[in-house]
Write a protein that holds these residues in place. Structure first.
Motif, PDB file in Angstrom:
ATOM      1  N   PHE A  64       0.826  -1.219   0.000  1.00  0.00           N
ATOM      2  CA  PHE A  64       0.000   0.000   0.000  1.00  0.00           C
ATOM      3  C   PHE A  64       0.853   1.259   0.000  1.00  0.00           C
ATOM      4  O   PHE A  64       0.378   2.347  -0.293  1.00  0.00           O
ATOM      5  CB  PHE A  64      -0.888   0.069   1.254  1.00  0.00           C
ATOM      6  CG  PHE A  64      -1.850  -1.067   1.377  1.00  0.00           C
ATOM      7  CD1 PHE A  64      -2.467  -1.591   0.262  1.00  0.00           C
ATOM      8  CD2 PHE A  64      -2.139  -1.598   2.613  1.00  0.00           C
ATOM      9  CE1 PHE A  64      -3.359  -2.639   0.378  1.00  0.00           C
ATOM     10  CE2 PHE A  64      -3.025  -2.643   2.747  1.00  0.00           C
ATOM     11  CZ  PHE A  64      -3.632  -3.166   1.621  1.00  0.00           C
ATOM     12  N   LEU A  65       2.115   1.129   0.415  1.00  0.00           N
ATOM     13  CA  LEU A  65       2.946   2.311   0.573  1.00  0.00           C
ATOM     14  C   LEU A  65       3.844   2.478  -0.650  1.00  0.00           C
ATOM     15  O   LEU A  65       4.316   1.499  -1.218  1.00  0.00           O
ATOM     16  CB  LEU A  65       3.801   2.175   1.833  1.00  0.00           C
ATOM     17  CG  LEU A  65       2.973   2.092   3.115  1.00  0.00           C
ATOM     18  CD1 LEU A  65       3.619   1.169   4.122  1.00  0.00           C
ATOM     19  CD2 LEU A  65       2.800   3.479   3.705  1.00  0.00           C
ATOM     20  N   ALA A  66       4.061   3.735  -1.029  1.00  0.00           N
ATOM     21  CA  ALA A  66       4.901   3.999  -2.189  1.00  0.00           C
ATOM     22  C   ALA A  66       6.315   3.476  -1.927  1.00  0.00           C
ATOM     23  O   ALA A  66       6.938   2.883  -2.800  1.00  0.00           O
ATOM     24  CB  ALA A  66       4.919   5.492  -2.487  1.00  0.00           C
ATOM     25  N   ASP A  67       6.829   3.688  -0.735  1.00  0.00           N
ATOM     26  CA  ASP A  67       8.109   3.097  -0.359  1.00  0.00           C
ATOM     27  C   ASP A  67       8.183   3.013   1.160  1.00  0.00           C
ATOM     28  O   ASP A  67       7.479   3.727   1.868  1.00  0.00           O
ATOM     29  CB  ASP A  67       9.291   3.910  -0.913  1.00  0.00           C
ATOM     30  CG  ASP A  67       9.411   5.264  -0.258  1.00  0.00           C
ATOM     31  OD1 ASP A  67       9.907   5.320   0.886  1.00  0.00           O
ATOM     32  OD2 ASP A  67       9.009   6.277  -0.867  1.00  0.00           O
ATOM     33  N   VAL A  68       9.034   2.108   1.646  1.00  0.00           N
ATOM     34  CA  VAL A  68       9.210   1.989   3.099  1.00  0.00           C
ATOM     35  C   VAL A  68      10.675   2.275   3.437  1.00  0.00           C
ATOM     36  O   VAL A  68      11.169   1.847   4.466  1.00  0.00           O
ATOM     37  CB  VAL A  68       8.790   0.602   3.630  1.00  0.00           C
ATOM     38  CG1 VAL A  68       7.288   0.476   3.658  1.00  0.00           C
ATOM     39  CG2 VAL A  68       9.402  -0.510   2.824  1.00  0.00           C
TER      40      VAL A  68
ATOM     41  N   GLN B  82       2.221  10.735   5.272  1.00  0.00           N
ATOM     42  CA  GLN B  82       3.111   9.859   6.043  1.00  0.00           C
ATOM     43  C   GLN B  82       3.831  10.684   7.102  1.00  0.00           C
ATOM     44  O   GLN B  82       4.030  10.242   8.229  1.00  0.00           O
ATOM     45  CB  GLN B  82       4.173   9.256   5.134  1.00  0.00           C
ATOM     46  CG  GLN B  82       3.638   8.295   4.113  1.00  0.00           C
ATOM     47  CD  GLN B  82       4.776   7.720   3.284  1.00  0.00           C
ATOM     48  OE1 GLN B  82       5.818   7.395   3.791  1.00  0.00           O
ATOM     49  NE2 GLN B  82       4.567   7.614   1.998  1.00  0.00           N
ATOM     50  N   PRO B 125      -2.855   3.440   5.069  1.00  0.00           N
ATOM     51  CA  PRO B 125      -1.676   2.586   4.856  1.00  0.00           C
ATOM     52  C   PRO B 125      -0.557   2.855   5.860  1.00  0.00           C
ATOM     53  O   PRO B 125       0.022   1.912   6.403  1.00  0.00           O
ATOM     54  CB  PRO B 125      -1.225   2.950   3.436  1.00  0.00           C
ATOM     55  CG  PRO B 125      -2.437   3.471   2.774  1.00  0.00           C
ATOM     56  CD  PRO B 125      -3.223   4.165   3.842  1.00  0.00           C
ATOM     57  N   LEU B 129       1.190   0.433   8.849  1.00  0.00           N
ATOM     58  CA  LEU B 129       2.645   0.275   9.008  1.00  0.00           C
ATOM     59  C   LEU B 129       3.068   0.559  10.448  1.00  0.00           C
ATOM     60  O   LEU B 129       3.793  -0.230  11.065  1.00  0.00           O
ATOM     61  CB  LEU B 129       3.366   1.226   8.043  1.00  0.00           C
ATOM     62  CG  LEU B 129       4.889   1.257   8.167  1.00  0.00           C
ATOM     63  CD1 LEU B 129       5.489  -0.012   7.590  1.00  0.00           C
ATOM     64  CD2 LEU B 129       5.477   2.471   7.471  1.00  0.00           C
TER      65      LEU B 129
END
Lengths: 153, 429
Positions: A64-68, B82, B125, B129
């Motif tokens: 779901f995340l563009a990058d981690v 984020q 999202p 996380l």
């Protein structure tokens, strides 16, 4: 050259009712990444791969995340284990549809299928649809490359 | 009024509503088909025309939605959301209860400015996380984020599509919402937050494990394009300032939103194809097609007859009428999309106004019902559906059984608070 010339014919497979725990044990013991799941007639009805098993340990939320990249430490994710209840479920709960090739399929077609479906291993079936082997990108790649040194200089 | 057009129009509209409810076909496809059928049959039977259909479209609503969508589409890839969530995670020091409150507050504030669906898509999202890193279930967080964005969105003109529709139809300004809606919503929101904190007390009292990992997160690293983020936030703040004075300036909210989008586009000069890809065209098309369908209902005389029936009930005290509207709309919104309900009820309320009723309180009743009702079921609002879908890829998927235990009480409490405050304020003015 046909795919049958570069497949492993001692293929390990499981039945859909095998537990996830048992399937994991086989993957570890044989050091392999894909288990075909077959019915009583030895016909593949699906596969379960390393990746499917690992989603139990790392659920797919990462996608779901563009990058981690900004996460330097995964914290509790690193030591979260699947519960006993999950491990005792049948392997068919993780089953993915099987993409197979016939044993008389050409090497490059087989390779193209693996590229297209992003596979590393692919079950091989006979005319009757029975599981007769399993091939990998490395098996196919080696078979193709092995001709090059013999080619005209 | 002739009977045939009215029956035809009603069949097309209510048939489409049922199809939308069944979720067998995408709602935008149903709406386009219904709109095309309405105009074609309308033309054939002489109750509707292309010109009338175009007239029925509320371009103010579409413009406001499009403008805000462009701004969000540009803000999204910068990583700003984020950034906020990571900031919350760090300041919570990994304590689940504190993280819960912080993320809920951030989600609510965002949902007041952005539409709920966008808010949830952006915050969920990174919430998953963070919960995974801490080692707690993301479920309480996801459910609460959806519920509180539904609730918070009711506070402002731009927070929720039904508000945009109501504001545009009733001529209510951004400030009208701040004065009449926000205070009631804040009380209802606080009630919802406390209720959720209580309902999830067991999950939120779990000891966090990955606190060290959380404290290692660096918010600055989450921003992919800090300069772009700053520029868009400046434009967004400017837009909010203009929203405060749009009424005084005699400018529509849609002009403010579209101008802000234009300024941001000119200033940032992003890849326009990428930005347009992130616009939710299906939502805009759904709205446009619904306008056309409801226009057909009006022209066929269906609305008139509904208004007629309601007028005969005008012996009912207006306050009961308003309270009744809150609950009827809330229950409907819990099972069907609140947008078609709002679009369909607007001409009915306008009709009641023409017959001499004081309809200002009814607009607010409609807004509260449509906004709070969506919390009731897992399919009640798009935000709910989104968190449920995302949760399928976590260790704790959200089921409709869980939703009935957590979401339904929130709907009942927020509607009850709205009813009480509505009654008190109604008696004052």
């Amino acid at each position: 050259m046909k795919v049958s010339s570069c497949m492993k014919s001692h293929v390990v497979s499981v039945h859909p009712t095998t537990t996830i725990r048992e399937a994991a044990t086989i993957l570890v013991k044989k050091h392999i990444g894909l288990l075909p799941i077959v019915d009583d007639d030895d016909k593949p009805i699906g596969v379960v791969g390393m990746r499917d098993m690992l989603t139990l340990e790392l659920p797919d939320f990462v996608s779901f995340l563009a990058d981690v990249d900004f996460v330097h430490d995964f914290g509790a994710v690193e030591d979260t284990r699947p519960s006993a209840k999950t491990l005792n479920k049948a392997v068919k709960t993780l089953m993915k549809p099987a993409i197979t090739v016939d044993d008389d399929c050409g090497l490059l077609r087989a390779y193209a299928l693996m590229l297209q479906h992003n596979l590393h291993d692919m079950p091989v079936i006979s005319k009757e649809g029975k599981l007769v082997g399993i091939t990998s990108r490395v098996d196919i790649g080696v078979a193709i490359l092995s001709i090059w040194p013999k080619a005209e200089k | 009024m002739t009977v045939v057009p009215a029956i035809l129009a009603a069949i097309i509209f209510f048939g489409s509503l049922i199809l939308i409810f069944s979720e067998k076909v995408h709602r935008s496809i149903t709406a386009i088909a219904g709109a095309a059928l309405m105009v074609s049959l309308g033309k054939f039977f002489g109750f509707y025309s292309e010109e009338a259909a175009l007239d029925a479209v509320d371009f103010n609503t579409l413009g406001l939605l499009l403008g805000m969508m462009i701004l969000v589409a540009m803000l999204e890839p910068t990583g700003f959301f984020q950034y906020l969530a990571v900031l919350a995670a760090r300041s919570s020091k990994g304590k689940p209860g504190r993280l819960f409150i912080l993320l809920c507050v951030i989600t609510t504030i965002l949902s007041m400015l952005l539409d709920n669906v966008t808010t949830v898509i952006l915050i969920a999202p990174v919430t998953i996380l963070i919960c995974e890193i801490i080692g707690i279930s993301a479920l309480p967080f996801l459910v609460s984020e959806a519920l509180l964005s539904n609730t918070g969105g009711v506070a402002t003109l731009v927070g929720d599509p039904p508000n945009v529709l109501i504001g545009s139809a009733a001529g209510l300004s951004f400030n009208d919402f701040l004065i009449y809606s926000m205070p009631i919503v804040l009380v209802a929101w606080a009630g919802a937050l406390f209720l959720l904190r209580y309902l999830f007390r067991k999950e939120l009292s779990k000891r966090p494990r990955g606190v060290k990992a959380i404290m290692q997160l660096n918010p600055a690293e989450t921003l992919n394009e800090p300069l772009v983020a700053r520029r868009i936030l400046i434009v967004l703040s400017g837009a909010v300032l203009f929203f405060f004075v749009h009424h005084a300036l005699g400018v529509s909210p849609s002009l403010v939103a579209l101008s802000a989008a234009a300024v941001a586009l000119v200033w940032v000069k992003p890849d326009i194809q990428e930005v347009l890809k992130r616009i939710e065209w299906s939502v805009l098309i759904f709205f446009g097609a619904l306008f056309v369908m409801v226009g057909g209902l009006e022209h066929a005389g269906v609305m008139e007859s509904i208004v007629g029936v309601l007028e005969r009930a005008s012996a009912i005290p207006p306050i009961l009428f308003g309270v009744g509207l809150i609950w009827v709309v809330a229950v409907l919104s819990a099972v069907v999309d609140n947008v078609p309900i709002t679009i369909a009820l607007i001409p009915v309320i306008q009709g009641l106004g023409e017959s001499g009723m004081d309809i200002t309180p009814l607009w607010w009743a409609l807004a509260f019902g449509a906004g709070f009702g969506g919390s009731g079921t897992i399919i009640g609002s798009t935000a709910n559906i989104i968190v449920a879908t995302l949760s399928e890829k976590t260790r704790t998927p959200i089921t409709s059984k869980i939703w009935n235990k957590r979401g339904l009480p929130v709907m009942l409490v927020t509607c009850a608070i709205a009813t009480i405050l509505y009654t008190i304020i109604y008696n004052w003015f």
